[in-house]
Design a protein around this motif. Structure first.
Motif, short mmCIF file in Angstrom:
data_model
loop_
_atom_site.label_atom_id
_atom_site.label_comp_id
_atom_site.label_asym_id
_atom_site.label_seq_id
_atom_site.Cartn_x
_atom_site.Cartn_y
_atom_site.Cartn_z
N PHE A 128 0.88 -1.17 0.00
CA PHE A 128 0.00 0.00 0.00
C PHE A 128 0.91 1.22 0.00
CE2 PHE A 128 -2.32 3.47 2.00
CZ PHE A 128 -3.56 3.38 1.38
N ASP A 129 0.84 1.98 -1.10
CA ASP A 129 1.65 3.19 -1.21
C ASP A 129 0.71 4.38 -1.01
OD1 ASP A 129 4.45 4.18 -2.95
OD2 ASP A 129 2.80 5.58 -2.56
N LEU A 130 0.95 5.09 0.08
CA LEU A 130 0.04 6.18 0.44
C LEU A 130 -0.04 7.24 -0.66
CD1 LEU A 130 -1.78 7.39 2.62
CD2 LEU A 130 0.23 8.49 3.58
N VAL A 134 -3.31 8.43 -2.76
CA VAL A 134 -3.83 9.80 -2.80
C VAL A 134 -3.90 10.28 -4.26
CG1 VAL A 134 -3.39 12.18 -2.04
CG2 VAL A 134 -2.98 10.28 -0.47
N ALA A 135 -2.91 9.88 -5.07
CA ALA A 135 -2.93 10.25 -6.49
C ALA A 135 -4.17 9.66 -7.16
CB ALA A 135 -1.67 9.74 -7.18
N PHE A 136 -4.51 8.43 -6.79
CA PHE A 136 -5.72 7.81 -7.32
C PHE A 136 -6.95 8.62 -6.93
CE2 PHE A 136 -9.37 5.23 -6.02
CZ PHE A 136 -9.76 4.70 -7.24
N ALA A 153 1.42 18.96 1.72
CA ALA A 153 2.66 18.28 1.34
C ALA A 153 2.34 16.95 0.63
CB ALA A 153 3.51 18.03 2.58
N ILE A 154 1.36 16.25 1.14
CA ILE A 154 0.96 14.96 0.55
C ILE A 154 0.33 15.19 -0.83
CG2 ILE A 154 -0.61 12.98 0.80
CD1 ILE A 154 0.75 12.57 3.24
N ALA A 159 0.57 14.81 -6.68
CA ALA A 159 0.46 15.44 -8.00
C ALA A 159 1.68 15.12 -8.85
CB ALA A 159 0.29 16.95 -7.85
N SER A 160 2.87 15.18 -8.26
CA SER A 160 4.03 14.88 -9.10
C SER A 160 4.13 13.39 -9.39
CB SER A 160 5.34 15.46 -8.56
OG SER A 160 5.45 15.23 -7.21
#
Ligand code: DNO
Length: 398
Positions: A128-130, A134-136, A153-154, A159-160
């Motif tokens: 699980f990559d946080l 979040v990008a999803f 920050a997250i 976004a990048s």
């Protein structure tokens, strides 16, 4: 402990006989093909028992009888779904089942961003990559209101990350998160997922907790009367996802549900893998304190990749990672001993090696993600070794 093994039915590329060779004594299974909310037909229950017997083992635990979204939100057909859940319990009991697992996670069951991430020595593990998650949420699902759920920050990292992601990775991420992992009740496309999230718009954590207690108030007396222990699986991962409340993530959450419906039949599926992703969960201490109500155990280890909750983590080997497996097993064995002294018929607690990394020939077999033959065999062998050593009459704890 009773050593069990999850089998997804005839579609599973790891057979019951494989499980028996791996050292399992019993099977954990479910009728995954019956739509959520419906009663399980008796002939199908009997058929599953027979399929398992033909492989040389018996069906010990049901994981899971799914709880419909209608029951969780108390909308639509929820009353008839509830009656069906009760009837399924009666039928399972008549067929000889004594333990039934379920979960109360809204919309998504267990969630990972990677199903075959490369771990040490080329083994494949779930992760699980946080930031990917979040990008999803922000850039693929585009959930309304999602921005407010994450610190700046997250959001920037997400976004990048998203900007660098290939189309293939983007599609894979949507599939891994939305389409449901093995054993999940349902899978969704992104528009379906958004629509479903909407149905939870007025449902706070407190409300969902009340709905769980309402559910348990209805089903526990039935479970008790037919001699079944029901056991709630924790949230995986153990924190709110996609703005949805999650209510079985910590000791406090469990104490709330156990005290609200204070019957021995209302219990816990203690999953060290799920609960272990939350650093503040003291797993061995939780086993000690929740012990009399632990009806089923999933032993798995996670490695948390950063401090705090939520965090990224991967599924480590069973004796590696952040969970002290020896301490957890020692507490479970102590509970079995207490139960035996009390004359409890359920003094032997069913456990299964939960998940496993894909290693050796697993890499060619293509079993269900998280459920390879050899990776689980290795986990079971290691866990059994700990149990055998700790319960040794001369050198063990006794
Ligand atoms: C994942 C499992 C979950 C679990 C359900 C229980 O491997 O632990 O799918 O079976 O959440 O209802």
């Amino acid at each position: 402990m009773r050593h069990t093994w999850r089998w997804f039915g005839p579609i599973d590329k790891v057979s019951v006989q494989d499980a028996a060779q791996a050292g399992a004594q019993g099977i954990v299974s479910a009728l995954h093909h019956i739509p959520t909310g419906e009663v399980w037909p008796m002939d199908q229950i009997v058929k599953r028992h027979e399929e398992i017997k033909a492989g040389g083992l018996i069906w010990d635990v049901v994981e899971s009888v799914p709880v419909s979204e209608s029951i969780k939100t108390q909308t639509g057909d929820w009353r008839s779904h509830l009656a069906n859940w009760q009837e399924t319990l009666r039928r399972l009991s008549a067929s000889g089942i004594r333990t039934v697992c379920y979960n109360f996670m809204p919309v998504l069951d267990w969630t990972r961003t990677d199903l075959r991430w490369t771990a040490r020595h080329g083994a494949k593990a779930m992760r699980f990559d946080l930031i990917d998650f979040v990008a999803f949420d922000l850039h693929l699902l585009k959930r309304p209101g999602a921005t407010e759920d994450y610190a700046e920050a997250i959001r920037e990292k997400a976004a990048s990350r998203f900007a660098e992601m290939s189309d293939e990775r983007r599609a894979g991420l949507s599939k891994n998160i939305g389409a449901g992992l093995p054993g999940s009740a349902d899978g969704y496309t992104l528009p379906q997922l958004l629509e479903l999230l909407q149905t939870y718009s007025g449902i706070t954590r407190e409300k969902l907790q009340r709905h769980l207690v309402d559910f348990l108030s209805e089903v526990t007396p039935v479970a008790e009367s037919v001699g079944i222990n029901i056991c709630a699986h924790p949230d995986d991962p153990p924190w709110a996802l996609l703005g949805l409340p999650r209510i079985l993530s910590s000791e406090e959450d469990y104490l709330h549900m156990l005290n609200a419906v204070d019957s021995p039949a209302n219990g816990v599926t203690f999953c060290t893998g799920s609960l272990g992703a939350r650093a503040s969960n003291d797993l061995a201490g939780m086993v000690k304190r929740l012990a009399p109500r632990i009806h089923f155990v999933h032993l798995r280890n996670v490695h948390r990749e950063e401090e705090g909750t939520p965090c990224s983590f991967f599924e480590d080997e069973h004796l590696e990672g952040d969970t002290d497996m020896v301490a957890v097993i020692a507490e479970l064995l102590a509970e079995e001993k207490r139960r035996k002294a009390q004359g409890r018929p359920d003094h032997q607690i069913p456990m299964r090696p939960d998940h496993g990394q894909e290693i050796l020939d697993d890499l060619k077999r293509g079993a269900q993600p998280g459920y390879p033959a050899i990776g689980r065999l290795k986990g079971l062998a290691e866990l059994r070794g700990i149990e055998r050593a700790l319960s040794h009459s001369k050198y063990g704890l006794a």
